[in-house]
Write a protein that holds these residues in place. Structure first.
Motif, mmCIF file in Angstrom:
data_model
loop_
_atom_site.group_PDB
_atom_site.id
_atom_site.type_symbol
_atom_site.label_atom_id
_atom_site.label_comp_id
_atom_site.label_asym_id
_atom_site.label_seq_id
_atom_site.Cartn_x
_atom_site.Cartn_y
_atom_site.Cartn_z
ATOM 1 N N GLU A 242 -17.705 56.415 -78.517
ATOM 2 C CA GLU A 242 -17.027 55.927 -79.730
ATOM 3 C C GLU A 242 -18.004 55.687 -80.871
ATOM 4 O O GLU A 242 -17.606 55.681 -82.031
ATOM 5 N N ALA A 243 -19.291 55.511 -80.561
ATOM 6 C CA ALA A 243 -20.301 55.272 -81.603
ATOM 7 C C ALA A 243 -20.813 56.564 -82.240
ATOM 8 O O ALA A 243 -21.453 56.509 -83.297
ATOM 9 N N ARG B 295 -17.809 54.510 -72.841
ATOM 10 C CA ARG B 295 -16.848 54.408 -73.943
ATOM 11 C C ARG B 295 -17.550 53.961 -75.226
ATOM 12 O O ARG B 295 -17.332 54.540 -76.292
ATOM 13 N N ALA B 296 -18.388 52.949 -75.123
ATOM 14 C CA ALA B 296 -19.110 52.461 -76.305
ATOM 15 C C ALA B 296 -19.992 53.571 -76.883
ATOM 16 O O ALA B 296 -20.070 53.736 -78.104
ATOM 17 N N ASP C 3 -17.040 51.138 -69.571
ATOM 18 C CA ASP C 3 -17.256 50.482 -70.861
ATOM 19 C C ASP C 3 -18.518 50.981 -71.564
ATOM 20 O O ASP C 3 -18.531 51.152 -72.780
ATOM 21 N N ARG C 4 -19.587 51.233 -70.812
ATOM 22 C CA ARG C 4 -20.836 51.712 -71.408
ATOM 23 C C ARG C 4 -20.652 53.104 -72.011
ATOM 24 O O ARG C 4 -21.048 53.362 -73.149
#
Length: 194
Positions: A17-18, A13-14, A10-11
């Motif tokens: 994606e940013a 991915r964030a 999740d880290r």
């Protein structure tokens, strides 16, 4: 020192994606072909499909090196750099494949993106990467740069060309790589599926 991760958590991915842009690197087999690095950055054209798969919309442009190299050997690396905020670089190494606008499944893949880039705005394929290695490193040497906005030039340019103009452009500029490898293969008699 960099760290290798088991998956895109999740880290990570964030973080990816940013980022407003990323870089794609490919190379042909053998020792005499040209290595290619391409910047990508049209908003909404990158997606994390799952913890081991990512994809991006490949927009019609003046070359087709990535498609040629994927056709040749499938090797690909995507790199994301933090130009704002804490320094970080994430690399996704893997095997790539592509689904063109002439292939079944293209519309379903394109629906996974929210960038509004379809065939009318120049989408010629979706590149899917099966990620084999995920790593990040410090990025201390990457300069701070401020994001000023999108250059909304390429999609409108392709939109103005119209369906036949885009097909003609791909026939002229995307059939082979700079090394002469087969790249974007299209049947001039077959229209893109709707």
């Amino acid at each position: 020192m960099g760290k290798v991760h088991e998956r895109i958590d999740d880290r990570l991915r964030a973080f990816i994606e940013a980022q407003h842009m990323f870089f794609v690197a490919t190379a042909p087999s053998g020792s005499d072909g040209h290595v290619n690095v391409s910047p990508k950055g049209i908003g909404g054209t990158f997606a994390v499909l799952d913890e081991r798969t990512v994809a991006y919309v490949d927009v019609t442009a003046s070359g087709a090196e990535t498609i040629a190299h994927l056709r040749d050997n499938g090797r690909i690396t995507l790199m994301f750099c933090a130009f704002e905020g804490p320094p970080n670089i994430v690399r996704l190494h893997g095997r790539g494949r592509f689904v063109t606008l002439y292939d079944e499944g293209f519309a379903d893949l394109l629906a996974r993106f929210d960038g509004g880039v379809d065939d009318s705005r120049g989408a010629r394929a979706v590149v899917v990467v099966d990620v084999e290695r995920v790593s990040d490193s410090c990025g201390y040497g990457v300069p701070l740069m401020t994001y000023a906005g999108e250059r909304d030039l390429l999609p409108p340019f392709m939109e103005r060309k119209g369906e036949h103009g885009r097909a003609d452009y791909r026939r002229l500029k995307n059939r082979t790589s700079i090394d002469g490898l087969p790249a974007f293969d299209m049947d001039p008699e077959r229209p893109a599926p709707s």
